[in-house]
Every structure is written in C-alpha cells, then in structure tokens.
Design a protein around this motif. Sequence first.
Motif, PDB file in Angstrom:
ATOM      1  N   UNK A   1      13.330  -3.756  25.750  1.00  6.35           N
ATOM      2  CA  UNK A   1      14.724  -3.408  25.617  1.00  6.35           C
ATOM      3  C   UNK A   1      15.300  -3.202  26.822  1.00  6.35           C
ATOM      4  N   UNK A   2      16.914  -2.922  26.923  1.00  4.10           N
ATOM      5  CA  UNK A   2      17.565  -2.057  28.023  1.00  4.10           C
ATOM      6  C   UNK A   2      16.780  -0.872  28.431  1.00  4.10           C
ATOM      7  N   UNK A   3      16.255  -0.711  29.411  1.00  2.00           N
ATOM      8  CA  UNK A   3      15.648   0.542  29.607  1.00  2.00           C
ATOM      9  C   UNK A   3      16.173   1.217  31.124  1.00  2.00           C
ATOM     10  N   UNK A   4      16.070   2.602  30.994  1.00  2.00           N
ATOM     11  CA  UNK A   4      16.197   3.421  32.332  1.00  2.00           C
ATOM     12  C   UNK A   4      15.097   3.807  32.866  1.00  2.00           C
TER      13      UNK A   4
ATOM     14  N   UNK B   1       5.901  -2.422  21.024  1.00  2.00           N
ATOM     15  CA  UNK B   1       6.170  -1.343  22.429  1.00  2.00           C
ATOM     16  C   UNK B   1       5.675   0.021  22.270  1.00  2.00           C
ATOM     17  N   UNK B   2       5.209   0.371  23.203  1.00  2.00           N
ATOM     18  CA  UNK B   2       4.477   1.868  23.078  1.00  2.00           C
ATOM     19  C   UNK B   2       5.504   2.765  23.446  1.00  2.00           C
ATOM     20  N   UNK B   3       5.881   3.631  22.482  1.00  2.59           N
ATOM     21  CA  UNK B   3       7.033   4.728  22.417  1.00  2.59           C
ATOM     22  C   UNK B   3       6.577   6.123  22.303  1.00  2.59           C
ATOM     23  N   UNK B   4       6.931   7.061  22.797  1.00  2.95           N
ATOM     24  CA  UNK B   4       6.714   8.488  22.798  1.00  2.95           C
ATOM     25  C   UNK B   4       7.438   8.833  21.646  1.00  2.95           C
TER      26      UNK B   4
ATOM     27  N   UNK C   1      18.217   4.441  14.560  1.00  2.00           N
ATOM     28  CA  UNK C   1      18.001   2.924  14.070  1.00  2.00           C
ATOM     29  C   UNK C   1      18.778   2.615  13.148  1.00  2.00           C
ATOM     30  N   UNK C   2      19.328   3.767  12.039  1.00  2.00           N
ATOM     31  CA  UNK C   2      20.232   3.564  11.114  1.00  2.00           C
ATOM     32  C   UNK C   2      21.569   3.421  11.853  1.00  2.00           C
ATOM     33  N   UNK C   3      21.820   4.262  12.896  1.00  2.00           N
ATOM     34  CA  UNK C   3      23.213   4.071  13.360  1.00  2.00           C
ATOM     35  C   UNK C   3      23.552   2.919  14.281  1.00  2.00           C
ATOM     36  N   UNK C   4      22.346   2.503  15.099  1.00  2.00           N
ATOM     37  CA  UNK C   4      22.718   1.486  16.037  1.00  2.00           C
ATOM     38  C   UNK C   4      22.178  -0.163  15.702  1.00  2.00           C
ATOM     39  N   UNK C   5      21.332   0.314  14.641  1.00  2.00           N
ATOM     40  CA  UNK C   5      20.454  -1.053  14.125  1.00  2.00           C
ATOM     41  C   UNK C   5      19.276  -1.607  15.022  1.00  2.00           C
ATOM     42  N   UNK C   6      18.701  -2.589  14.627  1.00  2.00           N
ATOM     43  CA  UNK C   6      17.555  -2.927  15.319  1.00  2.00           C
ATOM     44  C   UNK C   6      17.760  -3.545  16.402  1.00  2.00           C
ATOM     45  N   UNK C   7      16.762  -3.528  17.195  1.00  2.00           N
ATOM     46  CA  UNK C   7      16.911  -4.080  18.829  1.00  2.00           C
ATOM     47  C   UNK C   7      16.383  -5.431  18.818  1.00  2.00           C
ATOM     48  N   UNK C   8      17.359  -6.181  18.283  1.00  2.00           N
ATOM     49  CA  UNK C   8      17.139  -7.523  18.470  1.00  2.00           C
ATOM     50  C   UNK C   8      18.407  -8.343  18.875  1.00  2.00           C
TER      51      UNK C   8
ATOM     52  N   UNK D   1       8.826  -3.883  18.409  1.00  2.00           N
ATOM     53  CA  UNK D   1       9.942  -3.667  19.426  1.00  2.00           C
ATOM     54  C   UNK D   1      11.402  -3.533  19.006  1.00  2.00           C
ATOM     55  N   UNK D   2      11.762  -4.272  17.820  1.00  2.00           N
ATOM     56  CA  UNK D   2      12.976  -4.418  17.196  1.00  2.00           C
ATOM     57  C   UNK D   2      13.109  -2.757  16.757  1.00  2.00           C
ATOM     58  N   UNK D   3      12.196  -1.871  16.595  1.00  2.00           N
ATOM     59  CA  UNK D   3      12.461  -0.372  16.096  1.00  2.00           C
ATOM     60  C   UNK D   3      12.590   0.335  17.506  1.00  2.00           C
ATOM     61  N   UNK D   4      12.945   0.001  18.615  1.00  2.00           N
ATOM     62  CA  UNK D   4      13.166   0.860  19.922  1.00  2.00           C
ATOM     63  C   UNK D   4      14.674   0.900  19.908  1.00  2.00           C
ATOM     64  N   UNK D   5      14.790   2.390  19.938  1.00  2.00           N
ATOM     65  CA  UNK D   5      16.357   2.835  19.869  1.00  2.00           C
ATOM     66  C   UNK D   5      16.875   3.559  21.079  1.00  2.00           C
TER      67      UNK D   5
END
Length: 175
Positions: free
Chosen positions: A151-154, A119-122, A35-42, A132-136
């Motif tokens: 977010x963009x997801x695979x 968003x639900x993450x593991x 999150x620090x490196x890529x920034x928020x998911x916005x 959702x802004x915290x998805x990395x």
Amino acid sequence: MPPPPDWWSLTPEEVLQELRARPAGLTAKEAEERLERYGENVLREEARETRLQVFLRQFKSILIAILAIAAVVSFLVGEPQDAAAILIIVVLNALLGYTQEWQAGEAIEALKKMLVQRAVVIRDGEQQEIDASGVVPGDVVLLEMGERVPADLAIVEATSLQVDEAPLTGGVGAR
C-alpha cells in the motif's frame, strides 16, 4: 483521512500523529473501523472490453485501412478476385489478432486471481499476517527484503533500504 499536502516532509512522529496511529500498531477494532470507513486496499479496475470491442479494434490501424482501400480499388478496376483475397486476409488477420488478445487478457485475469498479496502488520501490539486488501490508513506494516509494498506507506524506520522502481517506471530501477 487525506494526507496533508506536505506529507513527504513530516517526521515519523508527525506521520503517526496525523494518522492517529502508534508504533505499537492499531487495535483490531480501530483497523476494522478504518476498513469500514475507507474500504479495502485494492486498485479499482476498469471494466474489461467486450469481445466485440476487442474484435473491432483489430481494424484500427493504418495498414488495415490501406488494405481496405486496395480492396476497393481492385474491385473498381475489375479485379473482384483480388479484392476478395485482400478482404479475406484482412478478416483473417483481425480474427487472429482478436484471438490472441482475448486469450492474453484471460491469462492475465487468471494470474491476478492466483496472486494474493499478504502483508505483516502490527495489530493489538502483535505481528499479524493479513491479506494486503485489509491494510488500512495508520497500519504499521513490516517489510522484509524482497517483499512488495502492499500500500502507500510512510517509512518510519529503515535499515539499508533499497527500492526497485522498475515495476513503476518500466525502467532499470533505482537503488
């Protein structure tokens, strides 16, 4: 961590390897570092137009140009009252258009502030609900029926996946 040119062709295992992720998800420390490196998911938002720009844009139409020409012609042929009436209509039209457009913009901004996506993450091997802004990159995101993709997801695993593309394309959608 830019995606490789053939991102779509990778297997789920290759996707996880490329993102330095695991099916058990990232650790909280890894997520924090990313999150620090890529920034928020916005999405980056463009600067909003000023009130003056919105008002002046009301005069950018062929109909307004025709009415302005009609006002000038009326004035030149000795009908100043007709010219004044046309100009008053043009200005009132611009004021009405400006008011409606500015209020619509304000309403959209208010709605954006009200809609905070989750968003639900593991993380650390456990499901966590986050903003959702915290998805990395590398996060394992869990989606349930009817949820919006945060977010963009695979896609690593899916059961009976259906996608409604209408919000992206403006069309009817694909299933």
